[in-house]
Design an enzyme around this catalytic site. Structure first.
Site, mmCIF file in Angstrom:
data_model
loop_
_atom_site.group_PDB
_atom_site.id
_atom_site.type_symbol
_atom_site.label_atom_id
_atom_site.label_comp_id
_atom_site.label_asym_id
_atom_site.label_seq_id
_atom_site.Cartn_x
_atom_site.Cartn_y
_atom_site.Cartn_z
ATOM 1 N N LYS A 276 40.158 50.289 -78.814
ATOM 2 C CA LYS A 276 39.125 49.644 -77.993
ATOM 3 C C LYS A 276 38.823 48.237 -78.529
ATOM 4 O O LYS A 276 38.630 47.302 -77.754
ATOM 5 C CB LYS A 276 37.846 50.488 -77.970
ATOM 6 C CG LYS A 276 37.971 51.815 -77.232
ATOM 7 C CD LYS A 276 38.306 51.676 -75.761
ATOM 8 C CE LYS A 276 37.175 51.088 -74.944
ATOM 9 N NZ LYS A 276 37.505 51.077 -73.496
ATOM 10 N N TYR B 222 41.109 55.631 -81.810
ATOM 11 C CA TYR B 222 40.412 55.312 -80.556
ATOM 12 C C TYR B 222 39.655 53.994 -80.676
ATOM 13 O O TYR B 222 39.855 53.065 -79.895
ATOM 14 C CB TYR B 222 39.444 56.439 -80.171
ATOM 15 C CG TYR B 222 38.412 56.033 -79.140
ATOM 16 C CD1 TYR B 222 38.781 55.682 -77.849
ATOM 17 C CD2 TYR B 222 37.049 55.983 -79.463
ATOM 18 C CE1 TYR B 222 37.833 55.290 -76.900
ATOM 19 C CE2 TYR B 222 36.096 55.597 -78.530
ATOM 20 C CZ TYR B 222 36.495 55.250 -77.246
ATOM 21 O OH TYR B 222 35.549 54.854 -76.320
ATOM 22 N N THR C 34 32.859 50.008 -76.505
ATOM 23 C CA THR C 34 32.058 51.054 -77.139
ATOM 24 C C THR C 34 31.403 50.559 -78.429
ATOM 25 O O THR C 34 31.944 49.664 -79.101
ATOM 26 C CB THR C 34 32.973 52.259 -77.471
ATOM 27 O OG1 THR C 34 32.315 53.121 -78.386
ATOM 28 C CG2 THR C 34 34.284 51.825 -78.109
ATOM 29 N N ASP C 35 30.284 51.179 -78.779
ATOM 30 C CA ASP C 35 29.639 50.819 -80.058
ATOM 31 C C ASP C 35 30.489 51.274 -81.257
ATOM 32 O O ASP C 35 30.234 50.867 -82.387
ATOM 33 C CB ASP C 35 28.216 51.411 -80.154
ATOM 34 C CG ASP C 35 28.171 52.942 -80.135
ATOM 35 O OD1 ASP C 35 29.226 53.585 -79.962
ATOM 36 O OD2 ASP C 35 27.055 53.495 -80.303
ATOM 37 N N GLU C 36 31.510 52.096 -80.992
ATOM 38 C CA GLU C 36 32.341 52.595 -82.102
ATOM 39 C C GLU C 36 33.188 51.484 -82.719
ATOM 40 O O GLU C 36 33.730 51.662 -83.811
ATOM 41 C CB GLU C 36 33.210 53.767 -81.630
ATOM 42 C CG GLU C 36 32.354 54.900 -81.101
ATOM 43 C CD GLU C 36 33.093 56.212 -80.843
ATOM 44 O OE1 GLU C 36 34.129 56.461 -81.469
ATOM 45 O OE2 GLU C 36 32.598 56.986 -80.001
HETATM 46 P P1 NAD Z 1 37.056 59.486 -69.297
HETATM 47 O O1 NAD Z 1 38.067 59.939 -70.294
HETATM 48 O O2 NAD Z 1 36.143 60.470 -68.666
HETATM 49 O O3 NAD Z 1 37.802 58.735 -68.094
HETATM 50 C C1 NAD Z 1 38.843 57.830 -68.292
HETATM 51 C C2 NAD Z 1 39.483 57.571 -66.931
HETATM 52 O O4 NAD Z 1 40.522 56.580 -67.111
HETATM 53 C C3 NAD Z 1 40.152 58.806 -66.322
HETATM 54 O O5 NAD Z 1 39.836 58.896 -64.953
HETATM 55 C C4 NAD Z 1 41.640 58.543 -66.508
HETATM 56 O O6 NAD Z 1 42.453 59.151 -65.520
HETATM 57 C C5 NAD Z 1 41.685 57.022 -66.433
HETATM 58 N N1 NAD Z 1 42.851 56.448 -67.117
HETATM 59 C C6 NAD Z 1 43.289 56.729 -68.376
HETATM 60 N N2 NAD Z 1 44.382 55.998 -68.645
HETATM 61 C C7 NAD Z 1 44.626 55.233 -67.534
HETATM 62 C C8 NAD Z 1 45.607 54.274 -67.224
HETATM 63 N N3 NAD Z 1 46.570 53.947 -68.087
HETATM 64 N N4 NAD Z 1 45.545 53.668 -66.012
HETATM 65 C C9 NAD Z 1 44.573 53.997 -65.119
HETATM 66 N N5 NAD Z 1 43.635 54.921 -65.371
HETATM 67 C C10 NAD Z 1 43.658 55.529 -66.566
HETATM 68 O O7 NAD Z 1 36.260 58.328 -70.022
HETATM 69 P P2 NAD Z 1 34.706 57.936 -69.929
HETATM 70 O O8 NAD Z 1 33.958 58.751 -70.901
HETATM 71 O O9 NAD Z 1 34.293 57.858 -68.522
HETATM 72 O O10 NAD Z 1 34.770 56.455 -70.525
HETATM 73 C C11 NAD Z 1 34.997 55.346 -69.671
HETATM 74 C C12 NAD Z 1 35.050 54.085 -70.515
HETATM 75 O O11 NAD Z 1 33.822 53.938 -71.230
HETATM 76 C C13 NAD Z 1 36.157 54.085 -71.566
HETATM 77 O O12 NAD Z 1 36.712 52.805 -71.605
HETATM 78 C C14 NAD Z 1 35.434 54.403 -72.862
HETATM 79 O O13 NAD Z 1 36.101 53.807 -73.956
HETATM 80 C C15 NAD Z 1 34.085 53.769 -72.610
HETATM 81 N N6 NAD Z 1 32.935 54.380 -73.303
HETATM 82 C C16 NAD Z 1 32.717 55.730 -73.194
HETATM 83 C C17 NAD Z 1 31.600 56.285 -73.841
HETATM 84 C C18 NAD Z 1 31.295 57.761 -73.748
HETATM 85 O O14 NAD Z 1 30.400 58.239 -74.453
HETATM 86 N N7 NAD Z 1 31.956 58.531 -72.909
HETATM 87 C C19 NAD Z 1 30.720 55.462 -74.569
HETATM 88 C C20 NAD Z 1 30.989 54.083 -74.643
HETATM 89 C C21 NAD Z 1 32.095 53.563 -73.998
HETATM 90 P P1 TYD Z 2 32.250 63.114 -79.325
HETATM 91 O O1 TYD Z 2 31.586 63.651 -78.112
HETATM 92 O O2 TYD Z 2 33.696 63.421 -79.551
HETATM 93 O O3 TYD Z 2 31.996 61.540 -79.329
HETATM 94 P P2 TYD Z 2 32.316 60.437 -80.494
HETATM 95 O O4 TYD Z 2 33.066 61.064 -81.600
HETATM 96 O O5 TYD Z 2 33.145 59.455 -79.761
HETATM 97 O O6 TYD Z 2 30.983 59.952 -80.917
HETATM 98 O O7 TYD Z 2 31.471 63.622 -80.587
HETATM 99 C C1 TYD Z 2 30.075 63.390 -80.759
HETATM 100 C C2 TYD Z 2 29.676 63.971 -82.102
HETATM 101 O O8 TYD Z 2 29.865 65.389 -82.055
HETATM 102 C C3 TYD Z 2 30.550 63.492 -83.256
HETATM 103 O O9 TYD Z 2 29.741 63.362 -84.422
HETATM 104 C C4 TYD Z 2 31.550 64.607 -83.451
HETATM 105 C C5 TYD Z 2 30.740 65.846 -83.079
HETATM 106 N N1 TYD Z 2 31.544 66.955 -82.515
HETATM 107 C C6 TYD Z 2 31.434 68.250 -83.080
HETATM 108 O O10 TYD Z 2 30.673 68.479 -84.040
HETATM 109 N N2 TYD Z 2 32.189 69.249 -82.538
HETATM 110 C C7 TYD Z 2 33.032 69.044 -81.492
HETATM 111 O O11 TYD Z 2 33.712 70.014 -81.064
HETATM 112 C C8 TYD Z 2 33.117 67.733 -80.922
HETATM 113 C C9 TYD Z 2 34.032 67.456 -79.766
HETATM 114 C C10 TYD Z 2 32.342 66.721 -81.469
#
Ligand code: NAD
Ligand code: TYD
Length: 344
Positions: free
Chosen positions: A155, A151, A126-128
């Protein structure tokens, strides 16, 4: 590379990726390996069941025996790791599970990759990991990692092991660092699906702090395309930023959602902020463009409109989630949260 194991494939991005791979690469076999935590949802894979090139195994990436056995049984060539605890607010509540999956789990996958001589481990990061923008300068791949939440630090721990394995054992790992992703099948704890579904239900929209936090939004299909390119074209040992190039303040994204739904801005409640809330994420994506030929394709306004439409059309999908474990989570996370002001 024809047999890929998509770990975390029952979650948001992983399920979109599994679907894309089956459509885009007709000679590939896709095995989803997922623990089915609260965020893992078999409904996300409903349309793939019955496809002879698709299999599902329930398992934990931190379970070496199960991972090794599955890799051998299915003759896996490459792993694409989406499995993670992925929500910042939950990491603040309970960091231990993040270390277990996002750090230890990656170690287990690296061991399997090394032991069985797999062609690739693509670690989805992630970019985080860069932390918050300091002086208006977007982060490039060589910038220092300064994660600031449990988190993002987990990562970062996961990906640093990948680079160490590459240097030490020559393990063929590639890391992608994606920006905030939106689209169909996103669990409604994250900002966009939470705000969209609350607005549909005429419930308050909990805006943290002043609402002027900036995120770079990317459509899930752009993210999946970037991961596919990095899996096939990425150089081992390298990280690639994959970002939407769409930096918006949360409040402006929310106005757009409310306008699309025809709902009033008075639904917005400014609430107590998240501790350590990162102000601004921003990345450069020139390396992905140059080396992978990747650029985001989905304009934010279009992607957002389509996504809002998906949540309108798929109420059953999210109503089922919101009435389960999520209801307890929501009460815990938001019930005690101080309301600072109502949107004027
Ligand atoms: P999500 O929370 O929707 O899904 C995570 C999945 O991983 C779920 O299906 C869960 O059951 C599975 N999981 C969790 N722990 C596990 C374990 N120990 N063994 C096997 N499976 C397990 O997450 P997402 O939003 O789809 O993100 C997927 C990946 O992308 C993550 O690694 C996250 O860090 C990364 N990512 C997400 C975002 C975003 O905006 N959502 C952005 C950048 C990177
Ligand atoms: P989020 O979807 O949790 O992603 P991340 O924190 O990983 O970027 O949050 C996106 C942005 O929205 C972040 O600035 C936090 C804000 N946010 C709220 O203002 N209210 C909420 O209830 C949530 C979940 C997020």
């Amino acid at each position: 590379m024809q047999r890929i194991m998509v770990t975390g494939g029952a979650g948001f991005i992983g399920s979109n990726f599994a679907r894309m791979m089956l459509q885009k690469r007709p000679d590939y076999h896709v095995l989803v390996y997922d623990k089915l935590t609260y965020a893992g949802n078999p409904d996300n894979l409903d349309d793939l069941q019955g496809n002879p090139r698709f299999n599902f195994v329930k398992g934990d990436i931190a379970d070496q025996e199960k991972v090794d056995g599955t890799v051998q049984l299915y003759g896996i060539d490459a792993i694409v790791n989406f499995a993670a605890e992925s929500h910042v607010d939950r990491s603040i509540e309970e960091p231990g599970g993040f270390i277990q999956t996002d750090v230890f789990g990656v170690y287990v996958l690296l061991e399997a990759t090394r032991k069985f001589g797999l062609e690739r481990l693509l670690q989805v990061s992630t970019d985080e990991v860069y932390g918050t923008v300091q002086d208006d300068r977007s982060f490039g791949e060589d910038d220092r990692l300064q994660p600031r939440s449990p988190y993002s630090s987990s990562k970062a721990g996961g990906e640093l092991q990948c680079f160490a394995y590459h240097v030490t054992y020559g393990t063929p790992v590639v890391v992608t660092r994606g920006s905030n992703t939106y689209g169909p099948y996103q669990y409604p704890e994250k900002m966009l699906p939470l705000f969209i579904t609350n607005a549909i239900e005429d419930k308050p929209i909990p805006m943290y702090g002043d609402g002027k936090y900036v995120r770079d939004w990317m459509h899930v299909l752009d993210h999946c395309e970037g991961i596919d390119r990095a899996l096939h074209e990425g150089r081992p040992g390298q990280a690639y930023n994959i970002g939407g190039g769409n930096e918006w303040e949360n409040i402006d994204v929310t106005y757009r959602v409310l306008d699309l739904l025809g709902k009033p801005r008075s639904l917005i409640q400014y609430v107590q902020d998240r501790p350590g809330h990162d102000r601004h994420y921003s990345i450069t994506t020139g390396k992905a463009k140059e080396e992978l030929g990747w650029q985001p394709q989905v304009p934010f306004e279009e992607g957002l409109e389509e996504t809002v439409r998906w949540y309108l059309d798929n109420r059953n999908w999210w109503e089922k989630i919101k009435s389960g474990e999520f209801a307890e989570y929501y009460a815990r996370m938001y019930g005690q949260r101080e309301v600072l002001s109502q949107h004027g």
